[in-house]
Design a protein around this motif. Sequence first.
Motif, PDB file in Angstrom:
ATOM      1  N   LEU A 140     -31.585 -45.935  14.698  1.00  0.00           N
ATOM      2  CA  LEU A 140     -32.292 -46.581  13.515  1.00  0.00           C
ATOM      3  C   LEU A 140     -31.722 -45.708  12.238  1.00  0.00           C
ATOM      4  O   LEU A 140     -31.276 -44.414  12.434  1.00  0.00           O
ATOM      5  CB  LEU A 140     -33.779 -45.689  13.557  1.00  0.00           C
ATOM      6  CG  LEU A 140     -34.981 -46.118  14.452  1.00  0.00           C
ATOM      7  CD1 LEU A 140     -35.871 -45.427  14.536  1.00  0.00           C
ATOM      8  CD2 LEU A 140     -35.327 -47.691  14.162  1.00  0.00           C
ATOM      9  N   PHE A 141     -31.205 -46.387  11.295  1.00  0.00           N
ATOM     10  CA  PHE A 141     -30.582 -45.902  10.133  1.00  0.00           C
ATOM     11  C   PHE A 141     -31.615 -45.572   9.190  1.00  0.00           C
ATOM     12  O   PHE A 141     -32.527 -46.118   9.010  1.00  0.00           O
ATOM     13  CB  PHE A 141     -29.748 -47.127   9.548  1.00  0.00           C
ATOM     14  CG  PHE A 141     -29.069 -46.839   8.313  1.00  0.00           C
ATOM     15  CD1 PHE A 141     -28.332 -45.639   8.053  1.00  0.00           C
ATOM     16  CD2 PHE A 141     -29.310 -47.612   7.136  1.00  0.00           C
ATOM     17  CE1 PHE A 141     -27.721 -45.598   6.930  1.00  0.00           C
ATOM     18  CE2 PHE A 141     -28.760 -47.248   5.774  1.00  0.00           C
ATOM     19  CZ  PHE A 141     -28.100 -46.315   5.645  1.00  0.00           C
ATOM     20  N   VAL A 142     -31.736 -44.449   8.606  1.00  0.00           N
ATOM     21  CA  VAL A 142     -32.540 -43.708   7.813  1.00  0.00           C
ATOM     22  C   VAL A 142     -31.755 -43.636   6.339  1.00  0.00           C
ATOM     23  O   VAL A 142     -30.955 -42.800   6.158  1.00  0.00           O
ATOM     24  CB  VAL A 142     -33.097 -42.561   8.301  1.00  0.00           C
ATOM     25  CG1 VAL A 142     -34.244 -41.957   7.256  1.00  0.00           C
ATOM     26  CG2 VAL A 142     -33.379 -42.274   9.682  1.00  0.00           C
ATOM     27  N   PRO A 143     -32.059 -44.696   5.567  1.00  0.00           N
ATOM     28  CA  PRO A 143     -31.174 -44.631   4.251  1.00  0.00           C
ATOM     29  C   PRO A 143     -32.052 -43.924   3.134  1.00  0.00           C
ATOM     30  O   PRO A 143     -33.231 -43.465   3.396  1.00  0.00           O
ATOM     31  CB  PRO A 143     -31.370 -46.287   3.718  1.00  0.00           C
ATOM     32  CG  PRO A 143     -32.874 -46.706   4.338  1.00  0.00           C
ATOM     33  CD  PRO A 143     -32.934 -45.816   5.686  1.00  0.00           C
ATOM     34  N   PRO A 144     -31.446 -43.533   1.914  1.00  0.00           N
ATOM     35  CA  PRO A 144     -32.145 -43.194   0.991  1.00  0.00           C
ATOM     36  C   PRO A 144     -33.390 -43.924   0.516  1.00  0.00           C
ATOM     37  O   PRO A 144     -33.074 -45.180   0.677  1.00  0.00           O
ATOM     38  CB  PRO A 144     -31.090 -42.786  -0.158  1.00  0.00           C
ATOM     39  CG  PRO A 144     -29.768 -42.916   0.716  1.00  0.00           C
ATOM     40  CD  PRO A 144     -30.072 -44.049   1.400  1.00  0.00           C
ATOM     41  N   PRO A 145     -34.174 -43.456   0.015  1.00  0.00           N
ATOM     42  CA  PRO A 145     -35.440 -44.056  -0.377  1.00  0.00           C
ATOM     43  C   PRO A 145     -35.242 -45.027  -1.427  1.00  0.00           C
ATOM     44  O   PRO A 145     -34.392 -44.897  -2.487  1.00  0.00           O
ATOM     45  CB  PRO A 145     -36.532 -43.181  -0.832  1.00  0.00           C
ATOM     46  CG  PRO A 145     -35.897 -41.774  -1.107  1.00  0.00           C
ATOM     47  CD  PRO A 145     -34.668 -42.016  -0.251  1.00  0.00           C
ATOM     48  N   ASP A 146     -35.623 -46.577  -1.502  1.00  0.00           N
ATOM     49  CA  ASP A 146     -35.601 -47.265  -2.538  1.00  0.00           C
ATOM     50  C   ASP A 146     -36.419 -46.680  -3.861  1.00  0.00           C
ATOM     51  O   ASP A 146     -37.124 -45.915  -3.813  1.00  0.00           O
ATOM     52  CB  ASP A 146     -35.999 -48.718  -2.420  1.00  0.00           C
ATOM     53  CG  ASP A 146     -37.528 -48.849  -1.570  1.00  0.00           C
ATOM     54  OD1 ASP A 146     -38.060 -47.900  -1.791  1.00  0.00           O
ATOM     55  OD2 ASP A 146     -37.701 -49.846  -0.965  1.00  0.00           O
ATOM     56  N   GLU A 147     -36.570 -47.607  -4.840  1.00  0.00           N
ATOM     57  CA  GLU A 147     -37.262 -47.242  -5.985  1.00  0.00           C
ATOM     58  C   GLU A 147     -38.618 -46.896  -5.707  1.00  0.00           C
ATOM     59  O   GLU A 147     -39.274 -45.889  -6.142  1.00  0.00           O
ATOM     60  CB  GLU A 147     -37.068 -48.054  -7.217  1.00  0.00           C
ATOM     61  CG  GLU A 147     -37.883 -47.623  -8.310  1.00  0.00           C
ATOM     62  CD  GLU A 147     -37.517 -48.669  -9.620  1.00  0.00           C
ATOM     63  OE1 GLU A 147     -38.658 -48.923 -10.318  1.00  0.00           O
ATOM     64  OE2 GLU A 147     -36.450 -49.047  -9.539  1.00  0.00           O
ATOM     65  N   ALA A 148     -39.329 -48.090  -5.044  1.00  0.00           N
ATOM     66  CA  ALA A 148     -40.653 -47.542  -4.614  1.00  0.00           C
ATOM     67  C   ALA A 148     -40.912 -46.347  -3.527  1.00  0.00           C
ATOM     68  O   ALA A 148     -41.925 -45.583  -3.902  1.00  0.00           O
ATOM     69  CB  ALA A 148     -41.376 -49.089  -3.875  1.00  0.00           C
ATOM     70  N   GLY A 149     -39.902 -46.305  -2.816  1.00  0.00           N
ATOM     71  CA  GLY A 149     -40.171 -45.181  -1.833  1.00  0.00           C
ATOM     72  C   GLY A 149     -39.935 -43.748  -2.695  1.00  0.00           C
ATOM     73  O   GLY A 149     -40.370 -42.834  -2.331  1.00  0.00           O
TER      74      GLY A 149
END
Length: 467
Positions: free
Chosen positions: A352-361
């Motif tokens: 599972l790739f855990v990316p930085p959160p997007d704007e909503a996140g």
Amino acid sequence: MAQNLDALRLALQHSPDNAPLLMLFADACLDEGLMDEAEQSFQHVLKNDPANADARLGLARVALLQGKTSQAAVRAEQIISDTPSCAAAYLLLARIHITEGDRSKARAMYDKGIALNRSLADPGIEKDLHGVKPPEEETSGRKRGAMTSSGSFMESVSDDNDDDSHPRGGAAFDLGLADFEKPKLNFSGVGGMEALKEEIRMKIIYPLQHAELFKAYDKKVGGGVLLYGPPGVGKTLISKATAGEIKANFIALGLHQILDMWIGNSEKNMHEVFELARQNAPSILFFDEVDALAADRRDLRQSAGRNLINAFLAEMDGAESNNDGVLILGATNAPWHIDPAFRRPGRFDRTLFVPPPDEAGRAAIIEVMAQKKPIGELDPRALAKKTEGFSGADLKAVFDIATEEVMNEVMRTGKVIPLNTKDLIKAAGRHKATTKAWFESAKNYAMYSNQSGFYDDVLKHLGLMKR
């Protein structure tokens, strides 16, 4: 300080292998938060002088500043084993133990360091350790183990009959794991990460909740899942929340809790950890910085490190025990350092790739963080727009910077001053996203070492592959 760095860079162009100059440059980079350059300089010194204790200590400091406490602890212990007179290594290990909340061990390490060199007395550490007594010294006739200058672990032979007279390397309380529990945190307490949460539901939660369907197909419930991504994006947090979602016991540990200087005890510790998870199933066994444990065996020259890795693989396979109901989660910032054997079917075969959160996140994370702060007017969306590429840890840093800005006024007036959107946006302008350096490294692996498609999610996140 920037001028000093430029001058040191210029000097290194004329004398690139000058060890004292490299050490000065590395220390200056650490002061400026330039971790990658500091690490490269320390590595350059070690390339020509593998036994250089100061450079090895520098790498441990880099690891600690990057939040890699397990790696920092292992490096410090290696230095102490190879160079018992290195007082600074004892002090660094004391700081690591303080970070982990083990002040008794920190006191023992600090006292040893100061006994070697009183000029290194640290008022900050002494304040943290005020009133703390060191643990009782272990008395045994066993010989000391050693760490090689290459960083490999080499264990010494212990005296005979130590199973009865020296009950080490097995009990959960010896490893600091006796107080594990079912986390109260669940997905509702984790801001953002909606796509990742759904992926976790499909790959982890639903199989555990519908174990009878899996058994009908003679498929075991549990196994291994590898979470990878930049530091600070919430890999540990989402792992703990996953345990909370399924009401499973959560057992978290790092490599330094497993390692033991006596022959065979590291492998015994590994077995005891898995046994603890099996006896308390359903459980999640979480290995942070798993790349330190799952290193490529081709890089290990000593048999002790290879033996521990082989023991880990055997426990994951459940060769001699039943792992049903035990989920093994591994988190890493450096998946490219993991031995391919760990990613074969039946081990860490789900990633599972855990990316930085997007704007909503980011907006959701900001709302969660704001709940524990004195907040006035707050527009999470406005702040989220100004924090592109920020991780959860970066957003926490923004709140910390904003808090520091108002503290002078708070201390002067004695009144609580609420933070507002303007304060937080100003603080965000003073902080740089820490994920950028990670993506620079990850991009190279994703572009040129991706034959198996392991890094496809990284390429998709960077917009280099169609979703």
